[in-house]
Enzyme design. Sequence first.
Site, mmCIF file in Angstrom:
data_model
loop_
_atom_site.group_PDB
_atom_site.id
_atom_site.type_symbol
_atom_site.label_atom_id
_atom_site.label_comp_id
_atom_site.label_asym_id
_atom_site.label_seq_id
_atom_site.Cartn_x
_atom_site.Cartn_y
_atom_site.Cartn_z
ATOM 1 C CE LYS A 112 38.872 44.516 42.470
ATOM 2 N NZ LYS A 112 37.959 45.320 41.672
ATOM 3 C CE LYS A 194 45.623 43.442 35.026
ATOM 4 N NZ LYS A 194 45.606 44.884 35.204
ATOM 5 C CE LYS A 197 40.971 51.057 35.530
ATOM 6 N NZ LYS A 197 40.410 50.470 36.748
#
Length: 332
Positions: A112, A194, A197
């Site tokens: 991140k 994957k 969202k």
Amino acid sequence: MKHTILSGITPSGRLTLGNYLGAIRTWVPLQRDSECYFPLVDLHAITVRQDPEAFSDRCLDFIALYLACGVDPNKSAVFVQSHVPEHGELAWILNCYTQMGELNRMIQFKEKGAKHRENVNAGLFCYPVLMAADILLYQVTHVPIGADQKQHLELTRDIAHRFNGLYGTVFQIPEPLIPQAGARVMNLQDPSKKMDKSDPNDANIIGLLDEPDAVLRKIKRAVTDSGSEIKHEAMKPGISNLLEIASATLDVPISDLEERYRGKGYGVLKDDVADAVIETLEPIQRGFRQIRADRTELDRIIANGAERARSIANDTLNLVTESIGLIRRAGR
Ligand code: ATP
Ligand code: MG
């Protein structure tokens, strides 16, 4: 012993079919015989910048979607993390029992941090400690987690062991709950990754609030593999993903689907997958519109959830502060 389960979702981006099939849908049966906590972890979301207005709307949307998906606020504690101040309080205390070196090893922080180089803040670094607080506050026995959270749960267990070692048994040590074949939905345009969202590219995901024509369009354009055989195998990630989605939404084993589509083309499969997804989303979207339209009732549900969560969180925090020797606050 009755299990106590906690599963939190960060309100970022928009909930996807992956979040539903891999997480929210699997919560529904758990509510029957476990004590369940489903916090919307808004304090985790602010480790990246959020637009204030969109952020509060999104939080309400997420809670309304939980309910529309079958999460029952009479059975489970559905609440907003920031409404239970004990999360932040315990996180601070646990920060003082966590080593910098341990946090430095967290893979998600590195990932991140690399994604948001302009804002690598201390909150992002301490994120796993807040997650530990989320779990330990409720004396959780089992945490349903995907592979990406395994390292964080390990850290939670280490912190809890360390604290218990110093002060006696204060925290329950949580175990991972490996989901029973909860579907893993892949990115439509790059099926090696994957579906996320927070993916900025809308073509990669199916949102729970996507209109039927958008669902059809995205599935029609989903990347498939060369060849024409409909088979679930490593060489065919795109077709395998469509088969996974069909299997999860229609509740039919993949081997039966392979049989059903033998000799048929990809187009037929895509049409059927789109139909199955649209049919799965229709009642959720209907429920969502109804719940989201009644703000008073939604606020009442969220307030009840916080009250329920606080009664346990407060007990744990009292135990913690007493162990350390912080003077008990009047009325607590
Ligand atoms: P983000 O990009 O914000 O990390 P995310 O979709 O990965 O988005 P999380 O908040 O990390 O969302 O995860 C919420 C829950 O949804 C977790 O239980 C996670 O295992 C599950 N989940 C997320 N994506 C998928 C997916 N593609 N398939 C199945 N389950 C998923
Ligand atoms: Mg994620």
